[in-house]
Design a protein around this motif. Sequence first.
Motif, PDB file in Angstrom:
ATOM      1  N   ASP A  85       0.836  -1.202   0.000  1.00 48.48           N
ATOM      2  CA  ASP A  85       0.000   0.000   0.000  1.00 48.48           C
ATOM      3  C   ASP A  85       0.867   1.247   0.000  1.00 48.48           C
ATOM      4  N   VAL A  86       0.404   2.277  -0.675  1.00 47.60           N
ATOM      5  CA  VAL A  86       0.995   3.604  -0.545  1.00 47.60           C
ATOM      6  C   VAL A  86       0.053   4.408   0.342  1.00 47.60           C
ATOM      7  N   ASP A 136       1.759  10.496   4.604  1.00 46.99           N
ATOM      8  CA  ASP A 136       1.358  10.600   3.207  1.00 46.99           C
ATOM      9  C   ASP A 136       2.519  10.197   2.295  1.00 46.99           C
ATOM     10  N   GLY A 137       2.296   9.183   1.453  1.00 48.48           N
ATOM     11  CA  GLY A 137       3.313   8.759   0.501  1.00 48.48           C
ATOM     12  C   GLY A 137       4.234   7.662   0.974  1.00 48.48           C
ATOM     13  N   ARG A 213       9.947   5.141   3.916  1.00 52.93           N
ATOM     14  CA  ARG A 213       9.450   6.439   4.368  1.00 52.93           C
ATOM     15  C   ARG A 213       9.639   7.514   3.286  1.00 52.93           C
ATOM     16  N   ASN A 214       8.579   8.261   3.065  1.00 51.03           N
ATOM     17  CA  ASN A 214       8.588   9.351   2.096  1.00 51.03           C
ATOM     18  C   ASN A 214       9.137  10.600   2.779  1.00 51.03           C
ATOM     19  N   GLY A 215      10.448  10.652   2.939  1.00 49.61           N
ATOM     20  CA  GLY A 215      11.079  11.774   3.617  1.00 49.61           C
ATOM     21  C   GLY A 215      11.462  12.889   2.661  1.00 49.61           C
ATOM     22  N   THR A 216      12.208  13.836   3.167  1.00 48.56           N
ATOM     23  CA  THR A 216      12.650  14.996   2.378  1.00 48.56           C
ATOM     24  C   THR A 216      14.151  14.947   2.109  1.00 48.56           C
ATOM     25  N   ASN A 217      14.783  13.800   2.444  1.00 44.60           N
ATOM     26  CA  ASN A 217      16.231  13.634   2.313  1.00 44.60           C
ATOM     27  C   ASN A 217      16.989  14.642   3.171  1.00 44.60           C
ATOM     28  N   THR A 218      16.367  14.964   4.315  1.00 51.79           N
ATOM     29  CA  THR A 218      17.026  15.815   5.305  1.00 51.79           C
ATOM     30  C   THR A 218      17.864  14.945   6.229  1.00 51.79           C
TER      31      THR A 218
END
Length: 347
Positions: A85-86, A136-137, A213-218
Amino acid sequence: MKRRTVYLGAAVALLTAQPSFSQMKTLDDETMGGVTGQAGISIELEAKVNIGEIAYQDGGYLLVRDMFLGGIGGTALDNILMTVDVSGNNETLGHGFSRMAEWADQGLVSTADADVADAVAKYDQGGGLFGKTFNDGDLVIHVDATDPGVLASNTASQNLDAYKTATDFELTVGSVEYAQSTYSPGTATARGSLMFSDINMQGRLGPADIVIRNGTNTYSDTANGNLSVSDSKVEVDAFFRVDDLDMNWDNGDLIVLFNFAGLKLRDLKIHNTRGSDSVGSFGFASVSADLSAGNSNLTGSAGLAVTNVDLRMDIDMPHVQFGSRPSIGEVYFTDFVIQADMLVYGH
């Protein structure tokens, strides 16, 4: 033998309703509003894996030979259901032992059992939602038994026992050994020094989860400050039990510190039924870790960061033998825990 099937869209929602449930509940409009994004993919898996040789070359070679992964007795590894699932924003999806919380709600297992009570506390989100809440994502892959053996006609204890033994596995490895740099992969010639041989492992699989995990690459530092790791990561959680492990430890170091050349282990078991951290495990040993891009704050090297590693188990070693002599006795480990962070890169 179960057919491999892929169900899409609405078919998934119907099948994941679990036909063993004895009753259904009416959801109000507010609750229905929280049940979103239920479409996804379900995969029923049945497979056997045979590998003649794995050869890793650095200077010389490290060889793994004659590997088999399947079910006990040379059968297929089956009774495995994988859901993909997304996630939507704050969506609740299956994770870990969340099905136990759902079965408790249906009266199929009892919260008088400490493991079940723990699953309810962790995974019952209220309003008919069972699982873990994701962002989300996030890509969520949950693996569990296709047929867990949980039936309305069983007692609660029978359902627990059925689930704990639902999915069996067998792993055999003929040998793990060294070879010189002149070795030609796949020829099985010029055998080197044996590290391990005649490995045979049989056991049971519990649930497993892979979350991307849909992170921000932080990047942020780990607790000890030695590593800086990305928030775009893969989270892995898995439960397993080894009911019988036989192997020969011929020669070789394990985690640098341990070398028990000539050791023979028979009837070894790995589980989590004793000690202070067994509640919530349903008797399974567990391993979890996060994988992401990372940098060393000590050396400046970049590589694969494996962080928040947590391995928990009890180990029974009823037969410990050196060479051809009789067993020296029995050894038991309780609350055996390994926690670590590491960075993997070439040199």
